[in-house]
Design a protein around this motif. Structure first.
Motif, mmCIF file in Angstrom:
data_model
loop_
_atom_site.group_PDB
_atom_site.id
_atom_site.type_symbol
_atom_site.label_atom_id
_atom_site.label_comp_id
_atom_site.label_asym_id
_atom_site.label_seq_id
_atom_site.Cartn_x
_atom_site.Cartn_y
_atom_site.Cartn_z
ATOM 1 N N TYR A 68 65.426 127.549 47.671
ATOM 2 C CA TYR A 68 65.559 128.843 48.335
ATOM 3 C C TYR A 68 66.625 129.648 47.610
ATOM 4 N N LEU A 69 66.302 130.886 47.318
ATOM 5 C CA LEU A 69 67.241 131.781 46.658
ATOM 6 C C LEU A 69 67.832 132.725 47.686
ATOM 7 N N GLN A 70 69.149 132.837 47.697
ATOM 8 C CA GLN A 70 69.785 133.867 48.512
ATOM 9 C C GLN A 70 69.910 135.082 47.601
ATOM 10 N N VAL A 71 69.049 136.066 47.858
ATOM 11 C CA VAL A 71 68.889 137.225 46.984
ATOM 12 C C VAL A 71 69.561 138.450 47.603
ATOM 13 N N PRO A 72 70.441 139.115 46.848
ATOM 14 C CA PRO A 72 71.024 140.354 47.356
ATOM 15 C C PRO A 72 69.941 141.427 47.484
ATOM 16 N N ARG A 73 69.854 142.047 48.628
ATOM 17 C CA ARG A 73 68.948 143.199 48.803
ATOM 18 C C ARG A 73 69.838 144.423 48.904
ATOM 19 N N ARG A 74 69.981 145.083 47.776
ATOM 20 C CA ARG A 74 70.927 146.191 47.677
ATOM 21 C C ARG A 74 70.246 147.522 47.987
ATOM 22 N N GLN A 75 70.903 148.265 48.848
ATOM 23 C CA GLN A 75 70.450 149.613 49.150
ATOM 24 C C GLN A 75 71.401 150.575 48.447
ATOM 25 N N PHE A 76 70.833 151.486 47.690
ATOM 26 C CA PHE A 76 71.609 152.453 46.917
ATOM 27 C C PHE A 76 71.519 153.829 47.555
ATOM 28 N N ARG A 88 64.131 147.608 43.974
ATOM 29 C CA ARG A 88 62.941 146.779 43.746
ATOM 30 C C ARG A 88 63.315 145.671 42.769
ATOM 31 N N LEU A 89 62.834 144.471 43.040
ATOM 32 C CA LEU A 89 63.128 143.328 42.188
ATOM 33 C C LEU A 89 61.890 142.937 41.395
ATOM 34 N N GLU A 90 62.086 142.531 40.151
ATOM 35 C CA GLU A 90 60.973 142.182 39.273
ATOM 36 C C GLU A 90 60.270 140.898 39.696
ATOM 37 N N PHE A 91 60.966 140.021 40.385
ATOM 38 C CA PHE A 91 60.434 138.685 40.650
ATOM 39 C C PHE A 91 60.018 138.455 42.096
ATOM 40 N N VAL A 92 60.223 139.442 42.978
ATOM 41 C CA VAL A 92 59.801 139.347 44.381
ATOM 42 C C VAL A 92 59.091 140.646 44.739
ATOM 43 N N ASP A 93 57.859 140.541 45.203
ATOM 44 C CA ASP A 93 57.139 141.748 45.620
ATOM 45 C C ASP A 93 57.759 142.306 46.896
ATOM 46 N N TRP A 94 57.551 143.591 47.103
ATOM 47 C CA TRP A 94 58.126 144.318 48.222
ATOM 48 C C TRP A 94 57.757 143.669 49.551
ATOM 49 N N GLU A 95 58.767 143.434 50.377
ATOM 50 C CA GLU A 95 58.634 142.867 51.722
ATOM 51 C C GLU A 95 58.019 141.460 51.733
ATOM 52 N N ARG A 96 58.216 140.700 50.654
ATOM 53 C CA ARG A 96 57.734 139.318 50.587
ATOM 54 C C ARG A 96 58.936 138.383 50.631
ATOM 55 N N ARG A 97 58.736 137.152 51.084
ATOM 56 C CA ARG A 97 59.809 136.159 51.190
ATOM 57 C C ARG A 97 59.598 134.973 50.246
ATOM 58 N N TYR A 98 58.791 135.212 49.218
ATOM 59 C CA TYR A 98 58.512 134.196 48.206
ATOM 60 C C TYR A 98 58.574 134.872 46.837
#
Length: 152
Positions: A68-76, A88-98
């Motif tokens: 499990y990755l604890q991923v920062p979800r940064r709002q700018f 937006r992250l390159e390795f996780v699609d929007w609103e996905r938990r995998y």
């Protein structure tokens, strides 16, 4: 932080800050190396972080243990157009938990066996496996339709 863990994880613009093991699961707290994100409204780069709310994202197993990755979800905040936006992250699609690669792995496994078996082996519910499979199937169907339209 640890070059070996960064190399093993192999995600773009990511470094592993900490690694902990609880029971049979591995938790990696990651940090994003890019200091800015592009505003989707006006395409201006912004470095002004408004807030950071980490999320937990499932990734491929390491040495037979779920990761499990604890991923920062940064709002700018974009000073140019005065909008708030989530990076937006390159390795996780929007609103996905995998991670994308974990979803692809589950999708391929279901094609080779069935939802129940993959769920048991991955410790996921039937609904979770079915959700991943359906999501990936629809993405592939959409990509196929787009590529066929481009050929004509």
């Amino acid at each position: 932080m640890d070059w070996h863990l960064d190399s093993l994880l192999n995600l773009p613009n990511v470094t592993v800050e900490t690694c902990t093991q609880e029971a049979e699961q591995v938790f990696l707290q990651i940090d994003l190396l890019n200091a800015a994100a592009t505003c989707p409204h006006c395409q201006t780069r912004s470095e002004k972080i408004h807030q950071n709310r980490p999320i937990l994202v499932r990734d491929l197993a390491i040495f037979g243990r779920p990761v499990y990755l604890q991923v920062p979800r940064r709002q700018f905040y974009c000073r140019q157009c005065q909008h708030y936006f989530t990076e937006r992250l390159e390795f996780v699609d929007w609103e996905r938990r995998y991670t994308q690669r974990y979803e692809e792995y589950v999708y391929q496994r279901v094609q080779a066996s069935n939802i129940e078996q993959v769920g048991r082996e991955e410790s996921l519910s039937w609904d979770q496996v079915n959700g991943i499979f359906t999501y990936k199937f629809n993405l592939k169907k959409s990509e196929l339709g787009t590529s066929k339209a481009l050929m004509h």
